[in-house]
Scaffold this active site. Structure first.
Site, short mmCIF file in Angstrom:
data_model
loop_
_atom_site.label_atom_id
_atom_site.label_comp_id
_atom_site.label_asym_id
_atom_site.label_seq_id
_atom_site.Cartn_x
_atom_site.Cartn_y
_atom_site.Cartn_z
N GLY A 11 0.82 -0.81 0.28
CA GLY A 11 0.37 -0.05 0.09
C GLY A 11 1.00 1.18 -0.26
N GLY A 13 -0.38 4.46 -0.64
CA GLY A 13 -1.29 5.92 -0.80
C GLY A 13 -0.56 6.38 -0.12
N VAL A 134 -5.89 4.01 15.32
CA VAL A 134 -6.66 4.51 16.25
C VAL A 134 -6.40 5.64 16.86
CG1 VAL A 134 -8.11 4.73 18.61
CG2 VAL A 134 -7.72 2.84 17.36
N LYS A 207 -12.73 1.76 15.51
CA LYS A 207 -11.71 2.69 16.28
C LYS A 207 -12.10 2.30 17.80
CE LYS A 207 -10.19 5.89 12.89
NZ LYS A 207 -10.47 7.17 12.23
#
Ligand SMILES: NC(=O)C1=CN([C@@H]2O[C@H](COP(=O)(O)OP(=O)(O)OC[C@H]3O[C@@H](n4cnc5c(N)ncnc54)[C@H](O)[C@@H]3O)[C@@H](O)[C@H]2O)C=CC1
Ligand SMILES: N[C@@H](CC=O)C(=O)O
Ligand code: NA
EC number: 1.1.1.3
Length: 428
Positions: A11, A13, A134, A207
């Site tokens: 990933g 991004g 979180v 979360k």
């Protein structure tokens, strides 16, 4: 000097590119702080050609995150793909089975599969860390798992979705409607690919479920979180709550009660002068209460490239230093199945209703509340418009059951137009 710790990053991004930048730009600092180098062996993303503002040619490339996760030259698999299932789950499982430590920012994955993945990590002698998942850059997982480990946690609460806080803040400060504030957040690129994850409270609920697992030594139980998003919060409620000295926040609250574990993520009122009430824009805040430490308030960026990558790298640094902490702060086999309980701890409530302009109307509402055992603390009536007047009531502390009984009785009074709005006031 020990061998470098070798990362495989899936990933690239917002968060993945941020992690690559930190590894490249802060190699001396990271080495000084851990006593060993931190290097990237290989990366994976959907599009190899895309310009991510950081050179990737020094690293190996894998199209498939699962292949990346199991490479011999990867010590730590860093999962920044996202999604509760699919490639993220397959790659994290493959990494753990291959004996690799894992760092992820993926709250959806852990909210749905946290228990099974924590067990898999322990079976294979690996650590699975998720600080970035979180409240982004706020080191709340570390605080709860490590720094506060000697406390009985009495309550955890917080604003954990920056997008929702941004929308609610803009409705209040800019006088925007929900639709206008939503469009503004969209224009700024705040919304998740599926905006319902944000405004439906799901992302924040993910979360909260992770925090409650750590706080109470329970298996993650996202399905038991009582969820309500911000879609029904009106500009009238925001203004009138403000007039009574409150702000409306998408607030997560968890606490262990004699009835079981309460977990709720819903629009609530908090005093405007409290730290939560003063939280503006896309910022997050987590409040933790422990029997020894009292109240801790942590505020900061819950999202974005730098803050989220900072949290990912905090976990990587721990692994480089040799710090081994169980996923949820206790051996996975000892985490108990929580008994879910509805959020029913007595609280004051905010009620808004449109009262018909008839003699005795207010008395009928007061009597419906009184008969259900709900006592009025404060009340305010505004000017009549079209033969009805908005009335605001702040109750004394009451149970949700008593409030619901009163709300059930109100239509029969024949003096209230439409449905009353009822929001819990969380005492902070
Ligand atoms: N963006 C943020 O501020 C925050 C994000 N997170 C979490 O971090 C994770 C990553 O988020 P973002 O960087 O924002 O996502 P993003 O959408 O910007 O990037 C996702 C990356 O994964 C890659 N990817 C997707 N499917 C793939 C596949 N099948 N194989 C290989 N690569 C694949 C994409 O090519 C892209 O590089 C998510 O779990 C998200 O919930 C957590 C906190 C804050
Ligand atoms: N969509 C989330 C981003 C990070 O978790 C938010 O708005 O807070
Ligand atoms: Na965090």
């Amino acid at each position: 000097m020990s061998d470098p710790l070798r990362l495989g990053i899936a990933g690239l991004g917002t968060v993945g590119a941020g992690v690559v930048k930190i590894v490249r730009q802060k190699s001396l600092l990271l080495e000084a702080r851990t006593g060993r180098g931190i290097a990237i062996s290989a990366v994976s993303a959907r599009n190899r050609e895309k310009d991510r503002g950081v050179p990737l040619t020094d690293y190996g490339w894998e199209d498939d995150p699962v292949t990346l996760a199991t490479r011999d030259d990867v010590d730590v698999f860093v999962e920044l793909v996202g999604g509760s299932d699919g490639p993220a789950k397959a790659a994290v499982e493959a990494a753990l089975k291959a004996g690799k430590d894992v760092v992820t920012a993926n709250k959806a994955l852990l909210a749905h599969h946290g228990q099974a993945l924590a067990e898999l990590a322990e079976e294979n002698g690996c650590v699975l860390r998720f600080e970035a998942a979180v409240a982004g850059g706020i080191p709340v997982i570390k605080a709860l798992t490590e720094g506060l480990a000697a406390n009985d946690i009495t309550r955890v609460m917080g604003v954990m979705n920056g997008t929702c806080n941004y929308i609610l803040t803009r409705m209040e400060s800019g006088g925007l409607s929900y639709a206008e504030a939503f469009a503004e957040a969209d224009g700024l690129g705040f919304l998740e690919a599926d905006p319902e994850l944000d405004v439906g409270g799901i992302d924040a609920g993910h979360k909260l479920s992770l925090l409650s697992a750590i706080a109470y030594g329970t298996q993650v139980s996202f399905d038991a979180v009582e969820l309500e998003g911000i879609g029904r919060v009106s500009i009238d409620d925001i203004r009138q709550a403000s007039d009574m000295g409150y702000k409306i926040k998408l607030l997560g609250v968890c606490r262990m009660t004699g009835r079981g574990l309460e977990q709720s993520m819903s629009p609530c009122l908090v005093p405007a002068s409290s730290p939560l009430g003063q939280l503006e824009g896309g910022t997050n805040m987590v409040v933790i209460e422990g029997d020894q430490v009292g109240q801790i308030v942590m505020r900061g960026a819950g999202a974005g490239e730098g803050p989220t990558a900072s949290a990912v790298m905090g976990d990587v640094v721990d692994i480089a230093r040799g710090t081994r902490v169980t996923t949820f702060g206790a051996p996975a086999s000892k985490l108990v199945k929580a008994t879910p309980a509805k959020a029913a701890t007595p609280a004051p409530y905010y009620l808004r209703m449109n009262l018909a302009d008839k003699p005795g109307a207010l008395a009928k509402v007061a009597s419906a509340l009184g008969e259900a055992g709900v006592s009025i603390h404060r009340m305010r009536q505004y000017d009549h418009v079209d033969n009805a007047a908005p009335v605001l009531i702040v109750t004394h502390k009451t149970t949700r059951a008593a409030l619901d009984a009163a709300l059930d009785a109100i239509p029969a009074t024949g003096v209230v137009q439409g449905e009353p709005v009822a929001l819990r006031i969380e005492q902070v």
